[in-house]
Design a protein around this motif. Structure first.
Motif, PDB file in Angstrom:
ATOM      1  N   ARG A  17     -49.421  55.096  89.984  1.00  0.00           N
ATOM      2  CA  ARG A  17     -50.312  54.817  90.293  1.00  0.00           C
ATOM      3  C   ARG A  17     -50.828  56.099  91.788  1.00  0.00           C
ATOM      4  O   ARG A  17     -52.075  56.579  91.003  1.00  0.00           O
ATOM      5  CB  ARG A  17     -51.117  53.127  90.951  1.00  0.00           C
ATOM      6  N   ARG A  18     -50.805  56.260  92.220  1.00  0.00           N
ATOM      7  CA  ARG A  18     -50.975  57.066  93.674  1.00  0.00           C
ATOM      8  C   ARG A  18     -51.311  58.568  93.000  1.00  0.00           C
ATOM      9  O   ARG A  18     -51.754  59.024  93.621  1.00  0.00           O
ATOM     10  CB  ARG A  18     -49.967  56.597  94.711  1.00  0.00           C
ATOM     11  N   LEU A  21     -54.028  58.762  90.799  1.00  0.00           N
ATOM     12  CA  LEU A  21     -55.316  58.757  91.531  1.00  0.00           C
ATOM     13  C   LEU A  21     -55.496  60.283  91.974  1.00  0.00           C
ATOM     14  O   LEU A  21     -56.356  60.352  92.186  1.00  0.00           O
ATOM     15  CB  LEU A  21     -55.896  57.387  92.967  1.00  0.00           C
ATOM     16  N   VAL A  22     -54.051  60.484  92.840  1.00  0.00           N
ATOM     17  CA  VAL A  22     -54.928  62.575  93.432  1.00  0.00           C
ATOM     18  C   VAL A  22     -54.582  63.068  92.635  1.00  0.00           C
ATOM     19  O   VAL A  22     -56.152  63.835  92.999  1.00  0.00           O
ATOM     20  CB  VAL A  22     -53.134  62.434  94.466  1.00  0.00           C
ATOM     21  N   GLY A  24     -56.153  62.726  89.265  1.00  0.00           N
ATOM     22  CA  GLY A  24     -57.487  62.356  89.458  1.00  0.00           C
ATOM     23  C   GLY A  24     -58.875  63.315  90.396  1.00  0.00           C
ATOM     24  O   GLY A  24     -59.783  63.856  89.723  1.00  0.00           O
ATOM     25  N   VAL A  25     -58.598  62.807  91.495  1.00  0.00           N
ATOM     26  CA  VAL A  25     -59.116  63.337  92.699  1.00  0.00           C
ATOM     27  C   VAL A  25     -59.286  65.265  92.659  1.00  0.00           C
ATOM     28  O   VAL A  25     -60.632  65.731  92.445  1.00  0.00           O
ATOM     29  CB  VAL A  25     -59.169  62.655  93.979  1.00  0.00           C
ATOM     30  N   TRP A  66     -55.671  58.263  84.353  1.00  0.00           N
ATOM     31  CA  TRP A  66     -56.236  56.768  83.908  1.00  0.00           C
ATOM     32  C   TRP A  66     -55.304  55.487  82.862  1.00  0.00           C
ATOM     33  O   TRP A  66     -54.808  54.650  83.849  1.00  0.00           O
ATOM     34  CB  TRP A  66     -57.485  56.007  83.351  1.00  0.00           C
ATOM     35  N   GLY A  69     -52.035  54.983  84.999  1.00  0.00           N
ATOM     36  CA  GLY A  69     -52.585  54.021  86.678  1.00  0.00           C
ATOM     37  C   GLY A  69     -52.641  52.737  86.056  1.00  0.00           C
ATOM     38  O   GLY A  69     -52.682  51.634  86.222  1.00  0.00           O
TER      39      GLY A  69
END
Length: 149
Positions: A17-18, A21-22, A24-25, A66, A69
């Motif tokens: 998940r981390r 997220l990273v 994705g950013v 997504w 995650g």
């Protein structure tokens, strides 16, 4: 049957998940940077089709991140709902014969009564000791819900 409420908490991977997220950013920032900076370069023409293609590529990458995650396993009284990367499957507790988390396995595997195996991507080796504890928690849930004879 009464069990501790914390046993029935959802199973979710932390590291995956981390990372999602990273990434994705970084995908959003990189897409914006390309859309702003590349057209300003001398001799480069960036058409509307280029912008649309870049946005579609970024959206595809974000969708994949997504999905990674969103991997989880949700236990309840009747069974376990496993949401992996592509498919979601619900199995009743009585269908689960064994829980395996072997040395080479990237995630927990459930042996099912019909002879099939179900991967539980919510408990991933990348989470280290936490993953081992979560696999034990899942095995405890399976044992608690075994049919009594």
């Amino acid at each position: 049957m009464t069990t501790a409420p914390e046993l029935h908490l959802p199973f979710r991977p932390r590291a995956a998940r981390r990372v999602a997220l990273v990434l994705g950013v970084l995908t959003v920032v990189g897409t914006i940077a390309i859309m702003v900076l590349v057209p300003q370069m001398p001799g480069v023409t960036f058409t509307l089709a280029d912008h649309v293609g870049l946005v579609l590529l970024a959206a595809s990458i974000l969708w994949l991140l997504w999905r990674q995650g969103a991997v989880r396993a949700l236990p309840d009284r009747s069974g376990l709902t496993v949401r992996n990367f592509i498919l979601t499957r619900t199995v009743e507790w009585a269908e689960i014969v064994a829980v395996h988390f072997g040395d080479g396995s990237p995630w927990v595997q459930l042996d099912l009564s019909e002879g099939d195996t179900l991967a539980v991507m919510a408990i991933q080796r990348a989470d280290g000791a936490r993953a081992v504890a979560e696999s034990r928690r899942l095995a405890t849930l399976v044992a608690l819900h075994e049919p009594r004879t």
